[in-house]
Design a protein around this motif. Sequence first.
Motif, PDB file in Angstrom:
ATOM      1  N   LYS A  10      -7.473   8.727  -0.099  1.00 51.84           N
ATOM      2  CA  LYS A  10      -8.017   7.820   0.927  1.00 51.84           C
ATOM      3  C   LYS A  10      -8.568   8.595   2.127  1.00 51.84           C
ATOM      4  CE  LYS A  10      -4.759   4.100  -0.147  1.00 51.84           C
ATOM      5  NZ  LYS A  10      -3.693   3.224   0.387  1.00 51.84           N
TER       6      LYS A  10
ATOM      7  N   TYR B  91       0.936   7.377   2.942  1.00 51.62           N
ATOM      8  CA  TYR B  91       2.031   8.029   3.658  1.00 51.62           C
ATOM      9  C   TYR B  91       1.616   8.547   5.032  1.00 51.62           C
ATOM     10  CZ  TYR B  91       5.276   7.905  -0.343  1.00 51.62           C
ATOM     11  OH  TYR B  91       6.139   7.511  -1.335  1.00 51.62           O
ATOM     12  N   GLU B  92       0.322   8.677   5.306  1.00 50.13           N
ATOM     13  CA  GLU B  92      -0.113   9.097   6.644  1.00 50.13           C
ATOM     14  C   GLU B  92       0.274   8.049   7.692  1.00 50.13           C
ATOM     15  OE1 GLU B  92      -1.791   9.585   3.907  1.00 50.13           O
ATOM     16  OE2 GLU B  92      -3.209  11.249   4.045  1.00 50.13           O
TER      17      GLU B  92
ATOM     18  N   SER C 200      -8.253  14.521   2.750  1.00 48.36           N
ATOM     19  CA  SER C 200      -8.155  13.395   3.694  1.00 48.36           C
ATOM     20  C   SER C 200      -8.153  13.921   5.121  1.00 48.36           C
ATOM     21  CB  SER C 200      -6.847  12.624   3.485  1.00 48.36           C
ATOM     22  OG  SER C 200      -6.829  11.985   2.243  1.00 48.36           O
TER      23      SER C 200
ATOM     24  N   ARG D 176     -12.929   6.168   0.162  1.00 51.36           N
ATOM     25  CA  ARG D 176     -11.882   6.708  -0.713  1.00 51.36           C
ATOM     26  C   ARG D 176     -12.406   6.899  -2.116  1.00 51.36           C
ATOM     27  NH1 ARG D 176      -7.245   2.621  -2.108  1.00 51.36           N
ATOM     28  NH2 ARG D 176      -6.789   4.197  -3.683  1.00 51.36           N
TER      29      ARG D 176
ATOM     30  N   GLY E 245      -6.437   8.588  -6.279  1.00 50.89           N
ATOM     31  CA  GLY E 245      -7.412   7.866  -5.445  1.00 50.89           C
ATOM     32  C   GLY E 245      -7.235   8.191  -3.976  1.00 50.89           C
TER      33      GLY E 245
ATOM     34  N   ASP F 113      -6.262   0.571   2.955  1.00 49.87           N
ATOM     35  CA  ASP F 113      -6.758   0.898   1.616  1.00 49.87           C
ATOM     36  C   ASP F 113      -7.637   2.145   1.616  1.00 49.87           C
ATOM     37  OD1 ASP F 113      -5.786  -1.302  -0.297  1.00 49.87           O
ATOM     38  OD2 ASP F 113      -6.473  -2.429   1.437  1.00 49.87           O
TER      39      ASP F 113
ATOM     40  N   ASN G  94       0.811  -1.228   0.000  1.00 52.63           N
ATOM     41  CA  ASN G  94       0.000   0.000   0.000  1.00 52.63           C
ATOM     42  C   ASN G  94       0.835   1.265   0.000  1.00 52.63           C
ATOM     43  OD1 ASN G  94      -1.602  -2.109   2.036  1.00 52.63           O
ATOM     44  ND2 ASN G  94      -2.886  -1.110   0.511  1.00 52.63           N
TER      45      ASN G  94
HETATM   46  N1  MTE Z   1      -4.386   8.899  -0.116  1.00 51.43           N
HETATM   47  C1  MTE Z   1      -3.834   9.407   0.995  1.00 51.43           C
HETATM   48  N2  MTE Z   1      -4.619  10.087   1.854  1.00 51.43           N
HETATM   49  N3  MTE Z   1      -2.511   9.237   1.292  1.00 51.43           N
HETATM   50  C2  MTE Z   1      -1.669   8.576   0.441  1.00 51.43           C
HETATM   51  O1  MTE Z   1      -0.459   8.458   0.730  1.00 51.43           O
HETATM   52  N4  MTE Z   1      -1.439   7.374  -1.686  1.00 51.43           N
HETATM   53  C3  MTE Z   1      -1.945   7.354  -3.063  1.00 51.43           C
HETATM   54  C4  MTE Z   1      -3.420   6.946  -3.116  1.00 51.43           C
HETATM   55  N5  MTE Z   1      -4.179   7.643  -2.105  1.00 51.43           N
HETATM   56  C5  MTE Z   1      -2.216   8.039  -0.768  1.00 51.43           C
HETATM   57  C6  MTE Z   1      -3.604   8.206  -0.986  1.00 51.43           C
HETATM   58  C7  MTE Z   1      -1.173   6.477  -3.929  1.00 51.43           C
HETATM   59  S1  MTE Z   1       0.375   7.040  -4.393  1.00 51.43           S
HETATM   60  C8  MTE Z   1      -1.669   5.300  -4.429  1.00 51.43           C
HETATM   61  S2  MTE Z   1      -0.815   4.411  -5.605  1.00 51.43           S
HETATM   62  C9  MTE Z   1      -2.925   4.739  -3.921  1.00 51.43           C
HETATM   63  O2  MTE Z   1      -3.513   5.539  -2.900  1.00 51.43           O
HETATM   64  C10 MTE Z   1      -2.652   3.359  -3.353  1.00 51.43           C
HETATM   65  O3  MTE Z   1      -3.835   2.730  -2.951  1.00 51.43           O
HETATM   66  P1  MTE Z   1      -3.755   1.246  -2.323  1.00 51.43           P
HETATM   67  O4  MTE Z   1      -2.718   1.297  -1.228  1.00 51.43           O
HETATM   68  O5  MTE Z   1      -5.122   0.943  -1.795  1.00 51.43           O
HETATM   69  O6  MTE Z   1      -3.333   0.346  -3.442  1.00 51.43           O
END
Ligand code: MTE
Length: 326
Positions: free
Chosen positions: A248, A92-93, A182, A235, A246, A230, A89
Amino acid sequence: MSDPNKISEREVTDPAVYFNRRQFLQTGLLAASAVATGLAYRQLNPTSTGSVTTAPLAHLVTPAATTTVDNGFRATEPPTSFANITHYNNFYEFSTDKEAVAAASAKFDTKGWQVSVAGLVNHPRVFDLDDLLKISPPEERIYRMRCVEGWSMVVPWAGYSLSKLLALVEPLGSARYVAFESLLDPQRMPGQRGEVLNWPYVEGLRLDEAMHPLTLLASGLYGRALPPQDGAPLRLVTPWKYGFKGIKSIVKIKLVAEQPRTTWNEAAPNEYGFYANVNPEVDHPRWSQATEQPIGKSGRQPTLLFNGYAAQVGHLYAGLDLRANF
Ligand code: MTE
């Protein structure tokens, strides 16, 4: 942007610029590491599956196996394993280590979650999560997912089209974009105590992109509620764009007139554009986007324009220079 083996900026650069660039390089290198160093087999097949226990989703609507219209809702490739989707996954949070996110987020508590939907709308509202989920039953959507770093998955999401929520709040004629935010809570999201990105994570779409039926407000995967790693509890998924769009763990959705800021664009404007449409012909400045590594499989495969969703979304970009608007 820079060869990781040749970083000696300190001697030639003003300290303030150096500091910012160094921070950026660390971030960029993390993002690029999989590609720059070649993906280790271990990373492609995460070994720790742990135990992910989220509730099964009630009233899940499964699309028919054969549909007469190819709406893109059901990719034909076999889905990536649940273990890989939940143990490889980017979030980064919690951690910048893909395989550490699951453990680091395991205790993330989403009780009392609310989402504010506001801005240029007739009916701004703060939704309790339950009310928001009741707007429409969760549909299973099997989407290809392509990360800007060069790896891909096939994910059986559950959720409903974001257009259903937007229709409810009624965007005004002046609304042209949708901005997403987020959760900001360094207590519950330990990665926010560091400065690897500007917090909170923010993203955005043009209103017509946000209204496209493929744009999914996802609340689950593999028939269960979204696990924390995820993006619990809610998300965004835009399968024709790089995965970083995408966003989250969404708490705010705002209809606005001007193009909103986005986290990765701010971190590295020349590397991550606002559109971020998957395009094998527009390379990242530091690596090719022509091919991708499907997680859990051996061997790379060609990357497709709009991640294979050109028939569904190509018209949104008619006349747009995809190289300038990357
Ligand atoms: N959303 C938040 N809040 N923080 C994040 O670090 N990373 C993004 C995205 N959404 C991220 C985020 C990145 S770089 C990707 S590739 C996807 O989430 C990864 O989703 P997954 O871990 O469910 O595959």
